[in-house]
Write an enzyme that holds these catalytic residues in place. Structure first.
Site, PDB file in Angstrom:
ATOM      1  N   GLU A  68       0.826  -1.208   0.000  1.00  0.00           N
ATOM      2  CA  GLU A  68       0.000   0.000   0.000  1.00  0.00           C
ATOM      3  C   GLU A  68       0.864   1.263   0.000  1.00  0.00           C
ATOM      4  OE1 GLU A  68      -2.273  -3.105   2.518  1.00  0.00           O
ATOM      5  OE2 GLU A  68      -0.210  -2.629   1.965  1.00  0.00           O
ATOM      6  N   GLY A  75      14.103 -38.685  -0.204  1.00  0.00           N
ATOM      7  CA  GLY A  75      13.954 -39.979  -0.832  1.00  0.00           C
ATOM      8  C   GLY A  75      12.705 -40.677  -0.327  1.00  0.00           C
ATOM      9  N   TRP A 130      18.279 -38.111 -16.455  1.00  0.00           N
ATOM     10  CA  TRP A 130      17.236 -37.266 -15.845  1.00  0.00           C
ATOM     11  C   TRP A 130      15.889 -37.919 -16.095  1.00  0.00           C
ATOM     12  CZ3 TRP A 130      18.651 -33.614 -12.591  1.00  0.00           C
ATOM     13  CH2 TRP A 130      19.885 -33.019 -12.716  1.00  0.00           C
TER      14      TRP A 130
END
Length: 388
Positions: free
Chosen positions: A52, A294, A170
């Site tokens: 603001e 994991g 990947w």
């Protein structure tokens, strides 16, 4: 433009504060006079001016009689900054349009009530769902004093996070991996278990240019993180926490000498008590955690009830293999009817991959309303409120 259009602009401004406002919310504000935008701003960083005041300071002409669109209810208490309601009243703004309310007990309807008492017209709930979603982490933290935890993993269509050899690079493509970096910017902390450190030797940093690295948290029950790991070696540059049940000062000393914060926590079922860890991290003003653990840590986190969201990056591949790992291990539940329910799922395409985001519904069921009410008024929360 109508109220929704101006609020959308305020939302886009608020998003610019991503990664910089924690543990404060992201907020955007737009000032409109006679159909013209004369000022706009957003909360740029924790401790800095609120949206603001930023918008008011940018005005190209006097804001008297103008309308202000703000994504979150204006604050009305002194923290690191003075109340935004004071600035609004002094400016001559005649109307304030609010996206979502602020759950902070020091605000929570008080800011809106104050403006109305002073003769300002207030319109509420404009794009409320979108404005609230922007600050999902903040809302959870301010209500409970504990971090909002999102469990993230990447898997193939047959539910594997690695081949049977353990190779995982990947699973997903470049676009999905880049998206993960935005999550590392979004969450104040990133958490893994010792197994991930030993297997992958990750850095766990944010690789977005100009981004802020998350605080790295390693759950290491017996304090076995190698001092030669990338996490330990880079601890002087990137804040790092080891959460352990090992209270031996001689074992802790080498890590502390590296600049690592060692948190000694109670043990639960042979592991670090994750609920106790969340309470401690909340006290340290870590409002959100990206869990990149994991299979075993993922299950422990789900079982302990700390996970609020699941971010599953899904790749259109099949690895197969009886011994290939899945994202969540542990004992699992005995019956399908006892599964952890996921709700409000959203699917986003990222190149050839998909991101499925879901809320964990059953964690909420396991927490009593009494506990939540106590948390809401806790001293931890109050300290956060007073310093926001």
């Amino acid at each position: 433009m109508d109220d929704c259009s101006y609020m959308k602009l305020a939302l886009s401004l608020a998003e610019k504060g991503l990664g910089h406002t924690s543990p404060n919310p992201m907020v955007g504000a737009v000032i409109v006079k006679d159909g013209r935008i004369i000022g706009q701003g957003y909360h740029k960083c924790y401790g800095g001016p609120h949206a603001e005041r930023e918008a008011l300071s940018s005005c190209t002409e006097p804001p008297k009689g103008a309308a202000m669109y703000v994504t979150l209810e204006p604050c009305c208490h002194h923290g690191k900054q003075p109340p935004c309601t004071d600035a609004i009243l002094e400016s001559g703004i005649s109307r304030v349009v609010v996206g979502s309310g602020d759950p902070n007990p020091l605000v929570a309807g008080k800011g809106i009530a104050l403006l109305r008492r002073r003769g300002i017209a207030v319109t509420e709930h404009i794009l409320e769902k979108e404005c609230a979603a922007l600050n999902q982490i903040f809302f959870h933290y301010i209500r409970t004093g504990k971090p909002y935890v999102a469990m993230k993993y990447a898997m193939t269509m047959d539910g594997k996070i690695a081949a049977y050899t353990g190779a995982s690079k990947w699973i997903t493509g470049e676009e999905a991996r880049s998206h993960v970096q935005t999550q590392r910017l979004k969450y104040r902390g990133i958490m893994v278990g010792l197994g991930t450190v030993l297997a992958d030797d990750p850095l766990l940093t944010c690789r977005i240019e100009g981004g802020i690295n998350p605080i790295r948290i390693v759950c290491d029950t017996r304090l076995r993180t190698p001092l030669t790991s990338q996490i330990a070696k880079t601890a002087p540059q990137v804040p790092t926490i080891l959460a352990t049940c090992c209270a031996d000062p001689q074992k802790q000393a080498p890590y502390q000498a590296q600049g690592i914060t060692v948190l000694t926590l109670p043990e639960k079922e042979g592991r670090v008590d994750l609920q106790a860890l969340m309470a401690k991290l909340g006290e340290m003003k870590i409002d959100g955690i990206l869990l990149e653990g994991g299979a075993q840590l993922n299950w422990a986190a789900l079982e302990s009830g700390i996970v609020r969201k699941v971010l599953a990056y899904l790749s259109p591949k099949i690895l197969g293999g009886n011994k290939a790992k899945s994202p969540v291990g542990g004992m699992g539940v005995p019956l399908p009817g006892q599964a952890y329910g996921l709700t409000d799922s959203k699917i986003t395409r990222l190149g050839e991959d998909f991101l499925i985001e879901s809320e964990v519904s059953q964690n909420i069921c396991r927490e009593s309303m009494v506990c939540q009410n106590i948390c809401q008024e806790s001293e931890v929360c109050q300290n956060v409120y007073r310093n926001s």
